[in-house]
Structures are given as structure tokens and as C-alpha cells.
Write a protein that holds these residues in place. Structure first.
Motif, short mmCIF file in Angstrom:
data_model
loop_
_atom_site.label_atom_id
_atom_site.label_comp_id
_atom_site.label_asym_id
_atom_site.label_seq_id
_atom_site.Cartn_x
_atom_site.Cartn_y
_atom_site.Cartn_z
N ASN A 149 0.81 -1.22 0.00
CA ASN A 149 0.00 0.00 0.00
C ASN A 149 0.84 1.27 0.00
OD1 ASN A 149 -2.69 -1.12 -0.04
ND2 ASN A 149 -2.14 -1.97 1.95
N ILE A 150 2.14 1.10 -0.17
CA ILE A 150 3.00 2.28 -0.33
C ILE A 150 2.91 2.68 -1.79
CG2 ILE A 150 5.35 3.17 -0.20
CD1 ILE A 150 5.93 1.08 1.96
N SER A 151 2.45 3.92 -2.05
CA SER A 151 2.24 4.27 -3.45
C SER A 151 3.54 4.74 -4.09
CB SER A 151 1.15 5.33 -3.57
OG SER A 151 1.54 6.46 -2.84
N GLY A 152 3.61 4.60 -5.39
CA GLY A 152 4.75 5.11 -6.14
C GLY A 152 5.89 4.13 -6.32
N LEU A 153 5.79 2.95 -5.68
CA LEU A 153 6.90 2.00 -5.82
C LEU A 153 6.68 0.99 -6.94
CD1 LEU A 153 8.05 1.15 -2.16
CD2 LEU A 153 8.99 2.78 -3.79
N ASP A 154 5.63 1.22 -7.75
CA ASP A 154 5.39 0.25 -8.83
C ASP A 154 5.61 0.88 -10.21
OD1 ASP A 154 3.26 1.96 -8.77
OD2 ASP A 154 1.71 0.40 -8.85
N ARG A 155 6.33 2.00 -10.23
CA ARG A 155 6.53 2.70 -11.50
C ARG A 155 7.47 1.94 -12.42
NH1 ARG A 155 9.50 7.33 -9.81
NH2 ARG A 155 9.94 5.92 -8.09
N ILE A 156 7.21 2.04 -13.71
CA ILE A 156 8.16 1.56 -14.71
C ILE A 156 8.43 2.77 -15.59
CG2 ILE A 156 8.56 -0.04 -16.64
CD1 ILE A 156 6.45 -1.88 -15.40
N GLU A 157 9.62 3.35 -15.47
CA GLU A 157 9.90 4.60 -16.15
C GLU A 157 11.10 4.49 -17.06
OE1 GLU A 157 8.06 7.77 -12.94
OE2 GLU A 157 10.22 7.45 -13.03
N TYR A 158 10.98 5.13 -18.21
CA TYR A 158 12.08 5.11 -19.16
C TYR A 158 12.59 6.53 -19.35
CZ TYR A 158 14.70 4.74 -23.44
OH TYR A 158 15.69 4.82 -24.36
N ASN A 159 13.89 6.64 -19.38
CA ASN A 159 14.51 7.95 -19.48
C ASN A 159 15.65 7.83 -20.48
OD1 ASN A 159 16.66 9.82 -18.85
ND2 ASN A 159 15.48 10.41 -17.04
N GLU A 160 15.66 8.72 -21.47
CA GLU A 160 16.67 8.66 -22.55
C GLU A 160 18.08 8.59 -21.99
OE1 GLU A 160 16.65 8.42 -25.80
OE2 GLU A 160 14.48 8.45 -26.09
N LYS A 161 18.30 9.31 -20.90
CA LYS A 161 19.64 9.42 -20.35
C LYS A 161 20.01 8.19 -19.52
CE LYS A 161 21.75 13.86 -19.28
NZ LYS A 161 21.49 15.06 -18.49
N GLU A 162 19.15 7.91 -18.54
CA GLU A 162 19.54 6.91 -17.54
C GLU A 162 19.06 5.50 -17.82
OE1 GLU A 162 18.09 9.08 -14.20
OE2 GLU A 162 19.67 10.54 -14.60
N GLY A 163 18.12 5.36 -18.74
CA GLY A 163 17.60 4.04 -19.01
C GLY A 163 16.32 3.78 -18.25
N MET A 164 16.13 2.55 -17.81
CA MET A 164 14.87 2.15 -17.21
C MET A 164 14.98 2.13 -15.69
SD MET A 164 12.02 0.92 -18.77
CE MET A 164 12.42 -0.16 -20.11
N THR A 165 13.95 2.65 -15.05
CA THR A 165 13.86 2.54 -13.59
C THR A 165 12.58 1.79 -13.27
OG1 THR A 165 14.93 4.69 -13.40
CG2 THR A 165 13.83 3.85 -11.44
N ILE A 166 12.71 0.71 -12.53
CA ILE A 166 11.55 -0.10 -12.21
C ILE A 166 11.39 -0.16 -10.70
CG2 ILE A 166 10.44 -2.35 -12.51
CD1 ILE A 166 12.43 -2.85 -14.83
N GLY A 167 10.22 0.27 -10.22
CA GLY A 167 9.94 0.22 -8.78
C GLY A 167 9.89 -1.22 -8.31
N SER A 168 10.29 -1.45 -7.07
CA SER A 168 10.36 -2.82 -6.57
C SER A 168 8.99 -3.48 -6.48
CB SER A 168 11.04 -2.86 -5.20
OG SER A 168 10.33 -2.01 -4.31
N LEU A 169 7.92 -2.67 -6.43
CA LEU A 169 6.59 -3.26 -6.31
C LEU A 169 5.88 -3.42 -7.65
CD1 LEU A 169 5.26 -1.66 -2.99
CD2 LEU A 169 6.46 -3.81 -3.36
N ALA A 170 6.57 -3.17 -8.74
CA ALA A 170 5.98 -3.49 -10.05
C ALA A 170 5.75 -4.99 -10.09
CB ALA A 170 6.93 -3.06 -11.17
N THR A 171 4.56 -5.41 -10.50
CA THR A 171 4.33 -6.85 -10.57
C THR A 171 4.96 -7.40 -11.85
OG1 THR A 171 2.25 -6.67 -11.77
CG2 THR A 171 2.11 -6.63 -9.36
N ILE A 172 5.12 -8.69 -11.87
CA ILE A 172 5.70 -9.33 -13.05
C ILE A 172 4.76 -9.12 -14.25
CG2 ILE A 172 6.58 -11.49 -14.00
CD1 ILE A 172 8.18 -10.29 -11.57
#
Lengths: 292, 164
Positions: free
Chosen positions: A54-77
Motif C-alpha cells: 500500500n505504499i504508493s509510487g513503488l510500482d513505477r516503470i519509467e524510461y529515461n533517454e539518459k539513464e535508461g529504465m527505472t523499475i519500482g520494486s513493487l511493479a508486478t511481473i
């Protein structure tokens, strides 16, 4: 299940405050697909179970031209499998998500849970290690970033300390033009954990068609997911032909140290490492006619 | 300590005081008396306990009831309306996709979750969607045929899947 107290923090800070005080007697619950099994069989009997879903914001899957991909630990498979950006940019990781389990499991299991459980067969680990991914760990005393290659310590053990939490996985851009593949060996494909999981990420010299750099990561066949460093070294700088491929695959197999299990002997798994490394290279090379 | 949770099951809200050890499966069967959801392996391997939670197929044996707090749950009792069966239920009967029946509720809910997301799945997508549901009687082919038939009917504008 033994009795436990159920805690439901709503922010990372709240979770860390609790973990800081009671971390030794606590298990973190995310999807719970592994934790509940361990608790049902009383393999573990935590006093506190902290549900962080129930902690919000930890399921993000974000792509950034510079840094690449950031995936929150709570993103489901399932989130990973359904992500077009992941499919297009990091197909090796997308393949691992596809292979992880049944739809029911993928719908609740999380990336963080898969990694923090630190199973030698952790499905997401080989592809992430091949991609050079890192884990961002936070605690009350601050944060640190650990390469996933250095994250696993032994079966069920990672570098995660008491009071620490994995909050995101950072995946840098793979070299442009590199090709990756994840292959899994399991008898009941969609359900079992891997008997053998192989991730290969290769970067080619496009003109000369030789392998500039390559990572070969073995899952489920050692106490931790690990790179086959000698096999990588043998393949590097060379054009791949059938004979070399056989030697690379054999070397990778010799670098594995699987254990006997009811469903597959160590000898069988070692043989499968060879077969799957060959198969992985075969598929990568056939993508673009790199096979000599 | 027990926890107060709210589950919306088949459109009805339930406020329940539950022991945190209770699984969602347990609460559905024993507290709510909805016996359509089956208990099989209790390890997430057989799929007999499959329900749809917030639109997704899940193993109710692998979820604590407290984790499901605030969620919308659909069980097999929520399909059809007592008089009329859901198109998937009809198709399972028509294609002989039911034998002993133990896997059927979970199988139908996995199929529904698939069709809600992808109204025209191919054979492989159907197989993957039900890969987490074991059936020891039918050999699966009749089940796959039944699911295909519903997606086809739906494409032709017959049989609404929303007729729940």
C-alpha cells in the motif's frame, strides 16, 4: 501458519521506522507468492509481517533517454510483461517476466520480491545481471546502490541488511545494437521455477561481425545467479562458429555447480547449461546472420 | 490481533473481522459460505482457488485476506444471474469441457480474466492464460474450444460477457 502481527505502512519512511526497530523479527510482504508458502510450511515464523503493497509510487516503470529504465520494486511481473516500453527496449528482461510463472502468480508477484527472496533460481536475476542493473536500497541511515551482480550472497541471502528495503531497480541502456535473450528450462513451463535459466547479452562489431563484449549469466545452477566469466572471456573478441560455441557452452557448464533435486539431477542440469547456452547463442546469432 | 477488512465480493460489501493468518480462499469459503471456489494444492500450483481480484486472476490461497482489504473480488457465484448462465459457463457445458468439475470455477475465471483483457485471443494466448489451472479429466482441448467459441460469439455480437 504460526500467529503473527500484521502491519501496513503507507510510506517508505513509516516502513523503515518499523524495520529499524523490529527488522530482526519481521518479514516484508509484497506479492507474497513465496512468503506465504514459507509461512504455511512454517519454514519461517516471523513475529511481524509488514505488507508494503500500500505504499504508493513503488510500482513505477519509467524510461529515461539518459539513464535508461527505472523499475519500482513493487511493479508486478504482469506489469513488466504488459509494458510495451520494456518489450521494445529490454526484450531480454521482458522474456524473463513472460517466463516467470502462471498468470495468477505474475499478477501478484513483484520484481522486488523475486530478487529479495534471493533464490538461486530467481527468474528475473540473470537478465538483470546481464543488463548491468543495480538495486537501490534504502534504510533510515540513507541509501546505497548495489550492482545486482553483487546483490546475491547465497541461497535465500542477499546483501540486504536488517532495516533495509529494496525500492527500485535501475537498468542502464544496453549497448546499441546488442542482442539479448533469456531461456528457461522447466518441465511445466509456466509454473515451475527454472531448473536452468540462461541469459546472454552480446554486443557485436557490426562490420567485422565479431563479439565485442558478451555477458553469460547462469540461473538456478549455483548457490547464486552468477556470470560464467571464463566462457565470456573465451567468446570475447571472436567470430562465433560451431566449434567455438561448443567450447564456450562447455566452459559455462563447467562453471556451474548445480545440486541434485528430485526433479533434475546435478548432472542433468549441467548438461542443460551446455544445451541452453548453445541455444541462446544460436538464437542471437540467427537474428542477424552473425553466425559464421 | 484481528483486523477489520472490507471485501466487495460479487458486488456485495462485506465487513469482516479476520485473523491475519486467514487466506482469502479461507474467508470466501468459510466466512462467506461461497463454496464454488475450490481448495486444491494450497500452494498456487493447481489454480482451483482462482478468483478475479480487481480485474486480475489470482490464486486466493496465496493471498492473505488482510491483503485483499478494499478489493473487488469476483467468484464463480458472481457469474450468471441464477436464471441465466454466463456465456463461458454455457460454452463449457456445450463443449463437454466439464467432467469432475473441480477445476471448472478456477478455469472459467482465468478464461474470463483473459477475455476481459483480450477479446480475441489466439490458441497460444488461451493456453498461457489457463496454464495455471490444472485439469486432470478433460485433456484441456475441450476447454480451449469452449473459450475460443465464446470469443468468436462475442466478435459476432452474440453473448455479452458483461451479463454478470
Amino acid at each position: 501458519m504460526k500467529p503473527f502481527e500484521y502491519i501496513e505502512p503507507h510510506s517508505v519512511e513509516e516502513a523503515l521506522l518499523f524495520l529499524n526497530q523490529f527488522g530482526n523479527e519481521t518479514k516484508i510482504l509484497a506479492g507474497g507468492t513465496i512468503l506465504l508458502l514459507q509461512m504455511k510450511s512454517q519454514k519461517i515464523t516471523p513475529r511481524y509481517v509488514v505488507n508494503i503493497m500500500n505504499i504508493s509510487g513503488l510500482d513505477r516503470i519509467e524510461y529515461n533517454e539518459k539513464e535508461g529504465m527505472t523499475i519500482g520494486s513493487l511493479a508486478t511481473i504482469a506489469n513488466l510483461e504488459d509494458s510495451f516500453i520494456l518489450r521494445d527496449r529490454l526484450s531480454i528482461l521482458h522474456q524473463a517476466a513472460r517466463e516467470l510463472g502462471t498468470q495468477q502468480i505474475k499478477n501478484i508477484a513483484t520484481l522486488g520480491g523475486n530478487l529479495c527472496n534471493a533464490s538461486p533460481a530467481a527468474e528475473m536475476a540473470p537478465a538483470l545481471i546481464a543488463l548491468g542493473a543495480s538495486a537501490k536500497l534504502v534504510s533510515l541511515s540513507g541509501e546505497r546502490v548495489v550492482k545486482l551482480e553483487d546483490f546475491f550472497v547465497g541461497p535465500g541471502k542477499s546483501v540486504l541488511k536488517t532495516g533495509e528495503m529494496l525500492i527500485e531497480v535501475q537498468v542502464p541502456h544496453p549497448p546499441p545494437g546488442s542482442k539479448g535473450i533469456y531461456l528457461k528450462h522447466a518441465f511445466r513451463k509456466k509454473l515451475e521455477m527454472a531448473n536452468v535459466g540462461i541469459a546472454v547479452l552480446a554486443d557485436f562489431n557490426e562490420k567485422e561481425k565479431f563479439i565485442k563484449d558478451v555477458l553469460i549469466v547462469l540461473g538456478a545452477v549455483a548457490s547464486i545467479p552468477k556470470r560464467a566469466l571464463e566462457a565470456e572471456a573465451l567468446a570475447k573478441g571472436k567470430k562465433m562458429d560451431g566449434e567455438l560455441l561448443e567450447r564456450v557452452a562447455l566452459l559455462a557448464s563447467e562453471e556451474s555447480s548445480p545440486i541434485d533435486e528430485v526433479w533434475a539431477s546435478a548432472e542433468y542440469k549441467r548438461e542443460m547449461v551446455k544445451v541452453f547456452v548453445e541455444r541462446a547463442f544460436d538464437q542471437i546469432l540467427s537474428l542477424d546472420g552473425y553466425r559464421v | 490481533m484481528k483486523h477489520l477488512i472490507r471485501l466487495t465480493v460479487n458486488g456485495t460489501d462485506y465487513d469482516l473481522l479476520v485473523d491475519p493468518r486467514k487466506t482469502l480462499l479461507n474467508v470466501i469459503r468459510t466466512d462467506l459460505g461461497l463454496m464454488g471456489t475450490k481448495s486444491g494444492c494450497n500452494t498456487g500450483a493447481c489454480g482451483a482457488c482462482t478468483v478475479i481480484m480487481d480485474g486480475k486472476a489470482v490464486n486466493s490461497c496465496l493471498i492473505l485476506a488482510v491483503q485483499a482489504n478494499g478489493k473487488k473480488i469476483l467468484t464463480i457465484e458472481g457469474l450468471g444471474n441464477g436464471e441465466k448462465l454466463h456465456p463461458l459457463q454455457e460454452a463449457f457445458i456445450r463443449h463437454g469441457a466439464i467432467q469432475c468439475g473441480y477445476c471448472t470455477p478456477g478455469m472459467i475465471l482465468s478464461a474470463k480474466a483473459l477475455l476481459d483483457k483480450n477479446s480475441n485471443p489466439d490458441g497460444i494466448e488461451i493456453r498461457e492464460a489457463i496454464a495455471g489451472n490444472l485439469c486432470r479429466c478433460t485433456g484441456y482441448l475441450s476447454i480451449i474450444e469452449a473459450i475460443k467459441a465464446v470469443s468468436k460469439d462475442r466478435k459476432m455480437g452474440q453473448g455479452s460477457l458483461n451479463g454478470t
